[in-house]
Design a protein around this motif. Structure first.
Motif, PDB file in Angstrom:
ATOM      1  N   LEU A  23     -12.447 -82.376 -29.922  1.00  0.00           N
ATOM      2  CA  LEU A  23     -12.721 -83.352 -28.868  1.00  0.00           C
ATOM      3  C   LEU A  23     -13.379 -82.734 -27.636  1.00  0.00           C
ATOM      4  O   LEU A  23     -14.199 -83.378 -26.979  1.00  0.00           O
ATOM      5  N   PHE A  24     -13.013 -81.491 -27.298  1.00  0.00           N
ATOM      6  CA  PHE A  24     -13.367 -80.945 -25.986  1.00  0.00           C
ATOM      7  C   PHE A  24     -14.284 -79.725 -26.026  1.00  0.00           C
ATOM      8  O   PHE A  24     -14.584 -79.160 -24.976  1.00  0.00           O
ATOM      9  N   ALA A  25     -14.740 -79.333 -27.185  1.00  0.00           N
ATOM     10  CA  ALA A  25     -15.549 -78.111 -27.275  1.00  0.00           C
ATOM     11  C   ALA A  25     -16.875 -78.223 -26.532  1.00  0.00           C
ATOM     12  O   ALA A  25     -17.477 -77.209 -26.181  1.00  0.00           O
ATOM     13  N   SER A  26     -17.332 -79.441 -26.270  1.00  0.00           N
ATOM     14  CA  SER A  26     -18.599 -79.598 -25.553  1.00  0.00           C
ATOM     15  C   SER A  26     -18.425 -79.518 -24.037  1.00  0.00           C
ATOM     16  O   SER A  26     -19.412 -79.523 -23.294  1.00  0.00           O
ATOM     17  N   GLU A  27     -17.187 -79.411 -23.563  1.00  0.00           N
ATOM     18  CA  GLU A  27     -16.927 -79.282 -22.135  1.00  0.00           C
ATOM     19  C   GLU A  27     -17.319 -77.880 -21.653  1.00  0.00           C
ATOM     20  O   GLU A  27     -17.341 -76.926 -22.443  1.00  0.00           O
ATOM     21  N   PRO A  28     -17.611 -77.710 -20.362  1.00  0.00           N
ATOM     22  CA  PRO A  28     -17.854 -76.361 -19.835  1.00  0.00           C
ATOM     23  C   PRO A  28     -16.640 -75.462 -20.082  1.00  0.00           C
ATOM     24  O   PRO A  28     -15.509 -75.836 -19.745  1.00  0.00           O
ATOM     25  N   LEU A  29     -16.869 -74.329 -20.694  1.00  0.00           N
ATOM     26  CA  LEU A  29     -15.777 -73.438 -21.083  1.00  0.00           C
ATOM     27  C   LEU A  29     -15.579 -72.340 -20.050  1.00  0.00           C
ATOM     28  O   LEU A  29     -16.520 -71.955 -19.345  1.00  0.00           O
ATOM     29  N   PRO A  30     -14.351 -71.820 -19.954  1.00  0.00           N
ATOM     30  CA  PRO A  30     -13.156 -72.232 -20.671  1.00  0.00           C
ATOM     31  C   PRO A  30     -12.580 -73.536 -20.136  1.00  0.00           C
ATOM     32  O   PRO A  30     -12.741 -73.866 -18.967  1.00  0.00           O
ATOM     33  N   VAL A  31     -11.902 -74.257 -21.027  1.00  0.00           N
ATOM     34  CA  VAL A  31     -11.273 -75.521 -20.683  1.00  0.00           C
ATOM     35  C   VAL A  31      -9.897 -75.545 -21.333  1.00  0.00           C
ATOM     36  O   VAL A  31      -9.664 -74.856 -22.342  1.00  0.00           O
ATOM     37  N   ALA A  32      -8.978 -76.299 -20.761  1.00  0.00           N
ATOM     38  CA  ALA A  32      -7.637 -76.401 -21.328  1.00  0.00           C
ATOM     39  C   ALA A  32      -7.219 -77.857 -21.431  1.00  0.00           C
ATOM     40  O   ALA A  32      -7.611 -78.694 -20.604  1.00  0.00           O
ATOM     41  N   VAL A  33      -6.428 -78.151 -22.456  1.00  0.00           N
ATOM     42  CA  VAL A  33      -5.891 -79.491 -22.669  1.00  0.00           C
ATOM     43  C   VAL A  33      -4.372 -79.374 -22.664  1.00  0.00           C
ATOM     44  O   VAL A  33      -3.797 -78.594 -23.435  1.00  0.00           O
ATOM     45  N   LEU A  34      -3.730 -80.124 -21.793  1.00  0.00           N
ATOM     46  CA  LEU A  34      -2.283 -80.086 -21.640  1.00  0.00           C
ATOM     47  C   LEU A  34      -1.691 -81.389 -22.141  1.00  0.00           C
ATOM     48  O   LEU A  34      -2.066 -82.469 -21.685  1.00  0.00           O
ATOM     49  N   ASN A  35      -0.759 -81.290 -23.081  1.00  0.00           N
ATOM     50  CA  ASN A  35      -0.041 -82.457 -23.583  1.00  0.00           C
ATOM     51  C   ASN A  35       1.363 -82.463 -22.994  1.00  0.00           C
ATOM     52  O   ASN A  35       2.145 -81.532 -23.220  1.00  0.00           O
ATOM     53  N   LEU A  36       1.674 -83.496 -22.223  1.00  0.00           N
ATOM     54  CA  LEU A  36       2.983 -83.614 -21.580  1.00  0.00           C
ATOM     55  C   LEU A  36       3.813 -84.665 -22.289  1.00  0.00           C
ATOM     56  O   LEU A  36       3.856 -85.834 -21.903  1.00  0.00           O
ATOM     57  N   GLY A  37       4.470 -84.249 -23.375  1.00  0.00           N
ATOM     58  CA  GLY A  37       5.429 -85.097 -24.059  1.00  0.00           C
ATOM     59  C   GLY A  37       6.828 -84.655 -23.666  1.00  0.00           C
ATOM     60  O   GLY A  37       7.074 -84.241 -22.539  1.00  0.00           O
TER      61      GLY A  37
END
Length: 358
Positions: free
Chosen positions: A155-169
């Protein structure tokens, strides 16, 4: 040549035991992902209580089997409702990614167990079911979690890198993406699970809606330091935890409001500390899961990261993203592609996960 696009449903029952999240999409199990729809079917109070009891205590086996049958039927009803809502948009559902409900996850002992009957679900929906996603990873020396990292990369590889995705469950986990397909993931600490439990026990609320409790409180640094002194927090990623691994976090001496604010701080500082150990600080932190609705948590994250966005800013849904992930993982299983790699769970080699039930 384009790869085949599969129609799949993903199902997720999170550790908070609020209900079933479902998502319907078409995907090739790689970067082509088209979400068609999603919904959440809440559990009633009795079902939620039974799931939390089974997750925290050794209940009789017959009770566990009855509970498994009951939640499987809820999952089946949810699938059929979702597909019916989008009947004009889809043909036959080719796979259902069925996570089930985790009642035990003890990765240090090589143990994980999710309840849910895939045969009953397949019969009720007429679709092949992919289930039991975690145990092959554990058999290969992995932690069995988190499982969303490769989906996040899609989903996010096209974002400017480095990038992080945080899941808050109930538990918080982060995916870090760097140059050259670099990928690191793991659980960082408690997500919203402790805060939800605090709101339920101390204020009679299902959760800290709109952050009302935490907004009225103050962070108590002594309790934050004590909570983060546990060995788990010193370990680098990848690592995995169970929601109940953080029961040592003690705010019982605080007011309801201060306890809520302090639990928010524990969650956020654990995330920040874990990310500091990664090769580079991410340019942007994208946040998904229930925690995106908590203003105190989101404000605290903004104090540690340059840019913080909800995944909704990218036309994604924080409510159903995890369910979308399991639809995508189910298609990867059909294509015999790995769902975890050593950098995400610590497994010895890329691991294909899930059992197919027709």
């Amino acid at each position: 040549m384009s790869l085949k696009m599969y129609t799949a449903v993903g199902l997720m029952s999170g550790t908070s035991a609020d209900g079933v999240d479902a998502a319907l999409l078409r995907t090739d199990g790689e970067t082509r992902i088209k979400v068609i729809g999603g919904l959440t079917e809440p559990y009633d109070d009795d079902t939620r209580d039974r799931l939390l009891e089974a997750s925290q205590h050794d209940v009789p086996l017959s009770d566990l089997l009855r509970l498994e049958q009951h939640i499987t039927d809820i999952h089946a009803q949810t699938v059929n409702k979702l597909v019916e809502q989008h009947q004009k948009d889809v043909g036959r559902v080719e796979a259902i990614g069925f996570h089930g409900h985790t009642v035990r996850h003890i990765p240090d002992e090589g143990l994980t167990f999710q309840i849910g009957n895939p045969w009953r679900l397949a019969d009720a929906t007429g679709a092949a079911v992919v289930s039991d996603f975690r145990r092959n990873d554990i058999a290969l020396g992995g932690q069995g979690a988190p499982l969303a990292a490769m989906f996040h990369r899609a989903l996010f590889a096209s974002e400017p890198l480095p990038v992080a995705v945080l899941n808050l469950g109930g538990v918080a986990n982060v995916t870090w993406l760097g140059e050259g397909d670099a990928l690191i993931a793991g659980d960082t600490g408690p997500g919203c699970g402790l805060l939800d439990e605090w709101a339920q026990e101390m204020a009679g609320l299902s959760h800290d809606e709109d952050g009302r409790l935490a907004l009225a409180g103050e962070v108590r640094e002594e309790q934050v330091r004590e909570a983060l002194s546990a060995p788990f927090f010193a370990r680098p990623l990848p690592k995995a935890a169970d929601r109940f691994d953080f029961d040592h976090v003690d705010v019982s001496s605080l007011s309801v409001e201060d306890g809520a604010a302090t639990l928010c701080a524990v969650t956020v500082r654990a995330v920040a500390d874990a990310v500091k150990r990664l090769p580079q600080k991410p340019k942007t932190l994208w946040v998904t899961g229930g925690g995106v609705k908590h203003p105190v948590i989101m404000s605290m994250l903004a104090n540690h990261f340059d840019e913080v966005h909800r995944v909704e800013d990218r036309q994604l849904s924080s409510e159903t993203l995890e369910a979308e992930c399991f639809a995508w993982l189910a298609v990867r299983r059909l294509r015999e592609l790995p769902i975890t790699v050593p950098e995400t769970t610590g497994c010895r080699r890329p691991a294909c996960g899930g059992t197919i039930t027709c």
